[in-house]
Design an enzyme around this catalytic site. Structure first.
Site, PDB file in Angstrom:
ATOM      1  N   GLU A 132      23.501 109.626  46.817  1.00  0.00           N
ATOM      2  CA  GLU A 132      23.404 110.431  48.041  1.00  0.00           C
ATOM      3  C   GLU A 132      24.742 110.660  48.752  1.00  0.00           C
ATOM      4  O   GLU A 132      24.869 110.422  49.945  1.00  0.00           O
ATOM      5  CB  GLU A 132      22.379 109.798  48.988  1.00  0.00           C
ATOM      6  CG  GLU A 132      21.014 109.661  48.317  1.00  0.00           C
ATOM      7  CD  GLU A 132      19.977 108.908  49.151  1.00  0.00           C
ATOM      8  OE1 GLU A 132      20.296 108.488  50.266  1.00  0.00           O
ATOM      9  OE2 GLU A 132      18.837 108.753  48.664  1.00  0.00           O
ATOM     10  N   GLU A 238      12.970 109.518  41.413  1.00  0.00           N
ATOM     11  CA  GLU A 238      12.243 108.861  42.519  1.00  0.00           C
ATOM     12  C   GLU A 238      11.020 109.688  42.909  1.00  0.00           C
ATOM     13  O   GLU A 238      10.808 109.976  44.087  1.00  0.00           O
ATOM     14  CB  GLU A 238      13.172 108.673  43.732  1.00  0.00           C
ATOM     15  CG  GLU A 238      14.442 107.919  43.418  1.00  0.00           C
ATOM     16  CD  GLU A 238      15.275 107.559  44.648  1.00  0.00           C
ATOM     17  OE1 GLU A 238      14.774 107.687  45.779  1.00  0.00           O
ATOM     18  OE2 GLU A 238      16.430 107.144  44.450  1.00  0.00           O
TER      19      GLU A 238
HETATM   20  O1  G3I Z   1      14.644  93.105  53.408  1.00  0.00           O
HETATM   21  C1  G3I Z   1      14.114  93.228  54.749  1.00  0.00           C
HETATM   22  C2  G3I Z   1      13.313  92.051  55.044  1.00  0.00           C
HETATM   23  O2  G3I Z   1      14.123  90.917  55.039  1.00  0.00           O
HETATM   24  C3  G3I Z   1      12.626  92.275  56.377  1.00  0.00           C
HETATM   25  O3  G3I Z   1      11.753  91.213  56.627  1.00  0.00           O
HETATM   26  C4  G3I Z   1      11.837  93.572  56.386  1.00  0.00           C
HETATM   27  C5  G3I Z   1      11.216  93.862  57.743  1.00  0.00           C
HETATM   28  O4  G3I Z   1      11.090  95.255  57.940  1.00  0.00           O
HETATM   29  O5  G3I Z   1      12.701  94.595  56.107  1.00  0.00           O
HETATM   30  C6  G3I Z   1      13.265  94.449  54.826  1.00  0.00           C
HETATM   31  O6  G3I Z   1      14.074  95.515  54.522  1.00  0.00           O
HETATM   32  C7  G3I Z   1      13.431  96.750  54.274  1.00  0.00           C
HETATM   33  C8  G3I Z   1      13.697  97.131  52.819  1.00  0.00           C
HETATM   34  O7  G3I Z   1      13.209  98.426  52.578  1.00  0.00           O
HETATM   35  C9  G3I Z   1      13.048  96.174  51.831  1.00  0.00           C
HETATM   36  O8  G3I Z   1      11.668  96.165  51.999  1.00  0.00           O
HETATM   37  C10 G3I Z   1      14.014  97.780  55.211  1.00  0.00           C
HETATM   38  O9  G3I Z   1      13.626  97.490  56.524  1.00  0.00           O
HETATM   39  C11 G3I Z   1      13.566  99.171  54.828  1.00  0.00           C
HETATM   40  O10 G3I Z   1      14.309 100.099  55.586  1.00  0.00           O
HETATM   41  C12 G3I Z   1      13.852  99.394  53.358  1.00  0.00           C
HETATM   42  O11 G3I Z   1      13.388 100.691  53.011  1.00  0.00           O
HETATM   43  C13 G3I Z   1      13.865 101.160  51.762  1.00  0.00           C
HETATM   44  C14 G3I Z   1      14.692 102.420  51.974  1.00  0.00           C
HETATM   45  O12 G3I Z   1      15.092 102.929  50.710  1.00  0.00           O
HETATM   46  C15 G3I Z   1      15.929 102.144  52.812  1.00  0.00           C
HETATM   47  O13 G3I Z   1      16.602 103.330  53.045  1.00  0.00           O
HETATM   48  C16 G3I Z   1      12.660 101.504  50.902  1.00  0.00           C
HETATM   49  O14 G3I Z   1      11.944 100.299  50.592  1.00  0.00           O
HETATM   50  C17 G3I Z   1      13.109 102.175  49.616  1.00  0.00           C
HETATM   51  O15 G3I Z   1      11.995 102.647  48.918  1.00  0.00           O
HETATM   52  C18 G3I Z   1      14.001 103.353  49.954  1.00  0.00           C
HETATM   53  O16 G3I Z   1      14.444 103.909  48.744  1.00  0.00           O
HETATM   54  C19 G3I Z   1      15.292 105.065  48.877  1.00  0.00           C
HETATM   55  C20 G3I Z   1      16.237 105.043  47.678  1.00  0.00           C
HETATM   56  O17 G3I Z   1      16.943 103.828  47.639  1.00  0.00           O
HETATM   57  C21 G3I Z   1      17.205 106.229  47.724  1.00  0.00           C
HETATM   58  N1  G3I Z   1      16.484 107.474  47.848  1.00  0.00           N
HETATM   59  C22 G3I Z   1      15.516 107.557  48.922  1.00  0.00           C
HETATM   60  C23 G3I Z   1      14.531 106.401  48.842  1.00  0.00           C
HETATM   61  C24 G3I Z   1      13.470 106.520  49.903  1.00  0.00           C
HETATM   62  O18 G3I Z   1      14.041 106.376  51.187  1.00  0.00           O
END
Ligand code: G3I
Length: 332
Positions: A132, A238
């Site tokens: 990205e 994705e």
């Molecule tokens: O790891 C922490 C954890 O310690 C905490 O307890 C929890 C509470 O909310 O949060 C956890 O982190 C989260 C993480 O996912 C793991 O679950 C983050 O808040 C959350 O923001 C994060 O979201 C991820 C997102 O990327 C971040 O931008 C999504 O799971 C993931 O599917 C998403 O994937 C992205 C690709 O990498 C790139 N392309 C877009 C795609 C969708 O956004």
């Protein structure tokens, strides 16, 4: 309904069919593991290899989740995709770029890539090296890495990855760049520049989050063609399908299944060798917490581990399509 599983049919077609995987769920949910190993021949680390997840504090890498996912892939003979080495998002909270010089940031990123890609040099088959880097208007995103190194951070990242993982397929990955639009043009031009400079880049990942409206697949086909003409593999990395059908919400799952079918037909016709859904079951998807207004059933399996019409659509498409002319048939 075909008798064969998605994985069996994908193998017959020489097609890599993967899903993004979460470390916690993999550890704790046998149904999830069963679907993964039975239905997919590839996995992507959804979050485990992102810098912020890997590096909880300045002096330590935590590879536990990534190791678990990579081992699972190895044990079950799946291709493993590492996501991602360089991104502007999910970076360590403790990384305060203003406390480092540009040179220090460059060395930091180099060490990160050498450490991570080097650790998995024999176990990760494909890397989303840079994720990205382009904005919707086609210009470069101003990230920590861009601020320190300019656009050169991208080619440096590919060179560093190639130094320690020379056998891996190295990919640039982005969203909203699937069809023909200013961002897709920006990505195309960036990749052209990189290739002209001899940067070791093998593939481009079009994420294909179909969230707000139905993507124009005719435009996607044209974009795929021009990217392939650069000599790159094109991967759909994705996939999830959540755009609402405002006219006939009751037909949502049929429309969703039709879109999955059309997308797979495009992939087969265009010799796209990799398609990955961003999760396994609807309940695992990132979408419900990010876009609560969208439909929360974007994937191939429901929250009860059951197949959906979208799954049936792609399985029957694979079963009905000859594998002649597909990747496996052309291999020596
Ligand atoms: O790891 C922490 C954890 O310690 C905490 O307890 C929890 C509470 O909310 O949060 C956890 O982190 C989260 C993480 O996912 C793991 O679950 C983050 O808040 C959350 O923001 C994060 O979201 C991820 C997102 O990327 C971040 O931008 C999504 O799971 C993931 O599917 C998403 O994937 C992205 C690709 O990498 C790139 N392309 C877009 C795609 C969708 O956004």
């Amino acid at each position: 309904m075909a008798d064969a599983t998605l994985r069996e049919l994908a193998d017959q077609h020489g097609l890599t069919v993967g899903a993004a995987v979460a470390g916690d769920t993999l550890r704790n949910d046998p149904h999830y593991r069963g679907l993964l190993k039975g239905e997919f021949n590839a996995i992507t680390t959804e979050n485990a290899l992102k810098m912020g997840e890997l590096r909880p504090d300045p002096n330590r890498f935590d590879f536990a989740d990534a190791d678990a996912i990579v081992s699972f892939g190895e044990v079950y003979g799946m291709s493993v995709r590492g996501h991602t080495l360089v991104w502007h998002n999910q970076q360590p909270d403790w990384l305060r770029p203003w406390e480092r010089t540009d040179d220090q940031l460059e060395q930091f990123l180099r060490t990160h890539i050498h450490t991570v890609a080097g650790r998995y040099r024999s176990t990760i088959d494909v890397w989303d090296v840079v994720n990205e880097a382009v904005l919707d208007d086609g210009s470069m995103r101003e990230t920590v890495w861009y601020d320190a190194m300019g656009e050169a951070y991208i080619e440096k990242a590919f060179h560093w990855a190639n130094e320690v993982a020379p056998d891996a397929t190295l990919c640039y990955n982005d969203y909203n760049a699937e069809g023909m639009n200013p961002k897709a043009d920006g990505v195309y031009e960036l990749l052209s520049r990189l290739l002209d400079r001899g940067v070791p880049i093998d593939a481009v990942g079009l994420q294909m989050h179909a969230l707000h409206e139905k993507p124009d697949l005719e435009a996607v086909g044209r974009n795929v063609e021009r990217l392939q003409e650069l000599g790159l593999e094109v991967h759909l990395t994705e996939i999830d399908v959540a755009y609402p059908d405002a006219d006939k919400p009751e037909h949502h799952r049929t429309a969703q299944a039709n879109f999955y079918r059309e997308l797979l037909e495009l992939a087969l016709a265009a010799d796209i060798n990799t398609v990955v859904t961003w999760g396994v079951r609807d309940s695992d998807s990132w979408i419900r917490s990010w876009f609560p207004d969208l439909t929360d059933d974007p994937l191939l399996f429901d929250k009860h581990n059951e197949t959906k019409p979208a799954y049936d659509a792609i399985v029957s498409t694979l079963a009905e399509t000859s594998s002649e002319g597909s990747q496996s048939a052309r291999q020596p």
